[in-house]
Motif scaffolding. Structure first.
Motif, mmCIF file in Angstrom:
data_model
loop_
_atom_site.group_PDB
_atom_site.id
_atom_site.type_symbol
_atom_site.label_atom_id
_atom_site.label_comp_id
_atom_site.label_asym_id
_atom_site.label_seq_id
_atom_site.Cartn_x
_atom_site.Cartn_y
_atom_site.Cartn_z
ATOM 1 N N LYS A 93 10.439 -22.265 16.828
ATOM 2 C CA LYS A 93 11.933 -21.857 18.010
ATOM 3 C C LYS A 93 13.276 -21.116 17.037
ATOM 4 N N LYS A 94 13.557 -21.556 16.079
ATOM 5 C CA LYS A 94 14.660 -20.943 14.910
ATOM 6 C C LYS A 94 13.842 -19.313 14.553
ATOM 7 N N TRP A 95 12.909 -19.270 14.279
ATOM 8 C CA TRP A 95 11.863 -18.024 13.686
ATOM 9 C C TRP A 95 11.688 -16.615 15.151
ATOM 10 N N TYR A 96 11.921 -17.381 15.631
ATOM 11 C CA TYR A 96 11.749 -17.001 16.945
ATOM 12 C C TYR A 96 13.371 -16.609 17.436
ATOM 13 N N TRP A 97 13.942 -17.336 17.725
ATOM 14 C CA TRP A 97 15.225 -16.797 18.395
ATOM 15 C C TRP A 97 16.210 -15.557 17.272
ATOM 16 N N GLY A 98 15.693 -15.899 15.275
ATOM 17 C CA GLY A 98 16.395 -15.281 15.273
ATOM 18 C C GLY A 98 15.600 -13.792 14.825
ATOM 19 N N LEU A 99 15.185 -13.339 15.746
ATOM 20 C CA LEU A 99 14.203 -12.378 15.631
ATOM 21 C C LEU A 99 15.298 -11.024 16.367
ATOM 22 N N SER A 100 16.525 -11.764 17.008
ATOM 23 C CA SER A 100 17.873 -11.670 17.208
ATOM 24 C C SER A 100 18.113 -9.506 16.284
ATOM 25 N N LYS A 101 18.169 -10.847 14.901
ATOM 26 C CA LYS A 101 18.350 -9.912 13.440
ATOM 27 C C LYS A 101 17.425 -8.730 13.521
ATOM 28 N N ASP A 102 16.242 -8.846 13.575
ATOM 29 C CA ASP A 102 15.508 -7.595 13.639
ATOM 30 C C ASP A 102 15.550 -6.669 14.949
ATOM 31 N N PHE A 103 15.515 -7.197 16.250
ATOM 32 C CA PHE A 103 15.580 -5.929 16.998
ATOM 33 C C PHE A 103 16.446 -4.934 17.337
ATOM 34 N N ASN A 104 16.114 -3.581 16.847
ATOM 35 C CA ASN A 104 16.507 -2.772 16.798
ATOM 36 C C ASN A 104 15.609 -1.460 16.965
ATOM 37 N N PRO A 105 16.092 -1.464 18.671
ATOM 38 C CA PRO A 105 15.163 -0.061 19.456
ATOM 39 C C PRO A 105 15.598 1.188 19.492
ATOM 40 N N VAL A 106 16.223 1.753 18.125
ATOM 41 C CA VAL A 106 16.464 2.878 17.613
ATOM 42 C C VAL A 106 15.728 4.134 18.136
ATOM 43 N N ASP A 133 14.511 -16.559 27.527
ATOM 44 C CA ASP A 133 14.117 -17.004 26.027
ATOM 45 C C ASP A 133 15.409 -17.266 25.822
ATOM 46 N N GLY A 134 16.557 -16.864 26.663
ATOM 47 C CA GLY A 134 18.081 -17.087 26.912
ATOM 48 C C GLY A 134 18.645 -14.746 26.437
ATOM 49 N N PHE A 135 17.351 -14.291 26.199
ATOM 50 C CA PHE A 135 18.028 -13.130 24.763
ATOM 51 C C PHE A 135 18.506 -12.613 25.880
ATOM 52 N N ASN A 136 19.331 -11.739 26.121
ATOM 53 C CA ASN A 136 19.960 -10.946 27.058
ATOM 54 C C ASN A 136 20.125 -9.611 27.161
ATOM 55 N N MET A 137 19.323 -8.515 27.771
ATOM 56 C CA MET A 137 19.770 -7.261 27.350
ATOM 57 C C MET A 137 20.426 -6.424 28.167
ATOM 58 N N PHE A 138 21.684 -7.099 28.179
ATOM 59 C CA PHE A 138 23.164 -6.619 28.796
ATOM 60 C C PHE A 138 23.984 -7.194 28.096
ATOM 61 N N ASP A 183 17.274 -21.309 31.156
ATOM 62 C CA ASP A 183 17.746 -20.120 30.128
ATOM 63 C C ASP A 183 17.553 -21.003 28.464
ATOM 64 N N TRP A 184 16.702 -20.960 28.111
ATOM 65 C CA TRP A 184 16.191 -21.635 26.939
ATOM 66 C C TRP A 184 17.047 -21.948 25.595
ATOM 67 N N HIS A 185 17.971 -20.949 25.255
ATOM 68 C CA HIS A 185 19.411 -21.094 24.411
ATOM 69 C C HIS A 185 20.135 -21.639 24.683
ATOM 70 N N GLN A 187 22.796 -23.723 25.591
ATOM 71 C CA GLN A 187 22.630 -25.809 25.062
ATOM 72 C C GLN A 187 22.698 -26.489 26.163
ATOM 73 N N ASN A 188 22.854 -25.841 27.928
ATOM 74 C CA ASN A 188 23.452 -26.742 28.948
ATOM 75 C C ASN A 188 22.457 -26.127 30.049
ATOM 76 N N PHE A 189 21.122 -25.699 28.992
ATOM 77 C CA PHE A 189 19.980 -26.252 29.711
ATOM 78 C C PHE A 189 19.206 -26.975 28.617
ATOM 79 N N TRP A 190 18.303 -26.616 27.661
ATOM 80 C CA TRP A 190 17.872 -26.937 26.310
ATOM 81 C C TRP A 190 19.143 -27.794 25.366
#
Length: 481
Positions: A93-106, A133-138, A183-185, A187-190
């Motif tokens: 889960k830490k690895w997956y959520w850490g993908l937010s530091k790699d997501f760069n759709p240039v 997964d709770g990652f927001n695209m807005f 929203d699995w990210h 703290q009020n859900f998981w």
């Protein structure tokens, strides 16, 4: 270079390659069979307009595109989900959520997406503003876990949803916002105090009502942002049907075979709907599988119902095997998609086709090629699809029937993919009026037809038989008896 991170990514990609089909079987939403029609005249009007569009695009795009794995589900701990056994669940889960530091759709180019979709003959859009997964695209103000808080934050189009909606709006699309109720990210859900054994909230809501109330407020505020800050909206498409009031968990829901709890996960839909429709009058709400006043149309997933449905509905199907982008995915042929579209429309529904953009923000060339081919067919045969409704006799073998609002009847003969067009087409029922003309939409010219009892036989021009597979389906227009 972080070798551990690279090794983990490779292991996950290997595991993911065998996952998608199982995941689609277990993670799909079943279709609710109960339906309650909306009473708001503005909603009724917009729903009727939506039923004219027939062909839509759903875009799943988020962190899962970076490694090219199934959307969100691999961070859910249910027994149908496969992960590498040497990786601890919490580390995953830490690895997956850490993908937010790699997501760069240039190379993000929503205008190109909208152009491709329009050429495909699509008429409405549903875009994933947030998956499970709770990652927001807005650019939500409720959390920092969002596209505008990573390496893409300084891009002029960092608020991705805004530019997607704007681009499709300019092409004349009806606009829908996909939003995941779970929203699995959060703290009020998981809550990290406890393990996360399945897709549901992982703490006792009765014991910690204040925490669930915070989650309800969080959900309300996020949907409010989408309804107030992102232009005109036609559809609020809510996913995650296990998040629902306890009183709606009936035997039908229990039969899903998924982890559906017998406690209430109520996010207060009446309050959300009131706010949303004040901001967006006539808004179509799709609270998937939660039958009642907020499921304005039904959404069978990865299947076409075996019979005609009179209620408003759409089949949600993928262009490839997955909703999101997965490298080397196997795409359906244009002919297969066209046949599905014809069948869905003849049975009274719409087709919402899923495509996953790549992590750099572009569409896969294979997807573009197939969508373009579908559009070429619709360009000449669209009259038999758009603005139509189902007929009582909607099918005879591989021929389907629709009816235009002005009474024109259409017969759409689906042809085998690897064979040339036949010299004749026959069907039973839906007979033309005596002495009337029949038009082949592919050519715009009249064709000869005869009637023997209840059987209609149409003679096709010989020029159609020259190229195998050139015509996925042939549509005929006529005045019915």
């Amino acid at each position: 270079m972080d070798l551990k991170k690279v090794t983990l990514a490779l292991l996950l990609l290997t595991a993911a390659s065998s996952l998608p089909l199982r995941a689609q079987e277990q993670g799909i939403h079943q279709q609710s069979t109960e339906y309650e029609a909306p009473t708001d005249p503005l909603v009724q009007k917009k729903l009727d307009k939506w039923r004219d569009q027939k062909f839509g695009l759903i875009l799943h795009w988020g962190l899962y595109a970076v490694p090219g794995i199934i959307e969100s589900w691999q961070i859910c701990s249910e027994d149908w989900i496969e992960r590498d056994s040497t990786i601890a669940y919490e580390d995953y889960k830490k690895w997956y959520w850490g993908l937010s530091k790699d997501f760069n759709p240039v190379k993000f180019n929503p205008e190109q997406w909208a152009s491709v979709a329009k050429k495909a003959g699509m008429r409405y859009l549903v875009f994933t503003t947030k998956h499970h997964d709770g990652f927001n695209m807005f650019d939500t103000k409720q959390t920092d876990f969002k596209i505008t808080n990573g390496p893409f934050k300084n891009n002029p189009k960092a608020d991705v949803a805004k530019y997607v909606f704007d681009a499709f709006r300019k092409e004349g699309f009806m606009i829908g916002a996909y939003f995941s109720k779970p929203d699995w990210h959060s703290q009020n859900f998981w809550w990290s105090k406890y393990a996360t054994p399945n897709r549901n909230v992982n703490y006792d809501i009765k014991k910690y009502p204040w925490r669930w109330n915070q989650y309800k407020e969080f959900t309300y505020n996020q949907i409010s942002e989408l309804m107030h800050n992102y232009g005109s909206m036609d559809i609020l498409w809510l996913d995650g049907g296990w998040v629902r009031p306890k009183e709606t968990v009936n035997d039908e829901v229990r039969s899903w075979g998924a982890a559906i709890p017998e406690f209430s996960q109520d996010v207060n839909m009446p309050r959300i709907a009131t706010m949303a429709r004040q901001a967006q009058p006539g808004l179509i709400m799709v609270d998937r599988t939660v039958h009642g006043p907020y499921e304005n149309y039904q959404t069978p997933e990865q299947k076409v119902p075996d019979h005609k449905l009179d209620n408003p509905w759409e089949s949600c199907l993928t262009l490839a095997n997955n909703w999101g982008y997965v490298p080397n995915d196997k795409y359906k042929s244009p002919t297969k998609v066209i046949h599905s579209l014809v069948e869905v429309v003849a049975k009274g529904g719409s087709l919402l086709l899923g495509v996953g953009p790549k992590p750099d923000g572009t569409l896969d060339n294979e997807a573009v090629t197939r969508l373009t081919a579908i559009g070429k067919w619709l360009e000449v045969n669209g009259d038999a699809i758009y603005n139509t409704r189902a007929t009582d006799r909607f099918q005879d073998g591989s021929t389907y029937f629709t009816q235009g609002k002005k009474g024109t009847r259409y017969a759409i003969a689906c042809l085998p993919e690897d064979k040339a067009a036949p010299t004749t087409v026959e069907w039973t029922g839906n007979t033309p009026r005596k002495g009337s003309k029949m038009t082949l939409l592919q050519t715009g010219k009249t064709v000869q037809w005869t009637k023997e009892g209840d059987k209609v036989k149409v003679t096709l021009p010989s020029s159609l038989a020259k190229q195998a597979g050139a015509y996925p389906a042939l549509a005929f227009a006529f005045a019915a008896e």
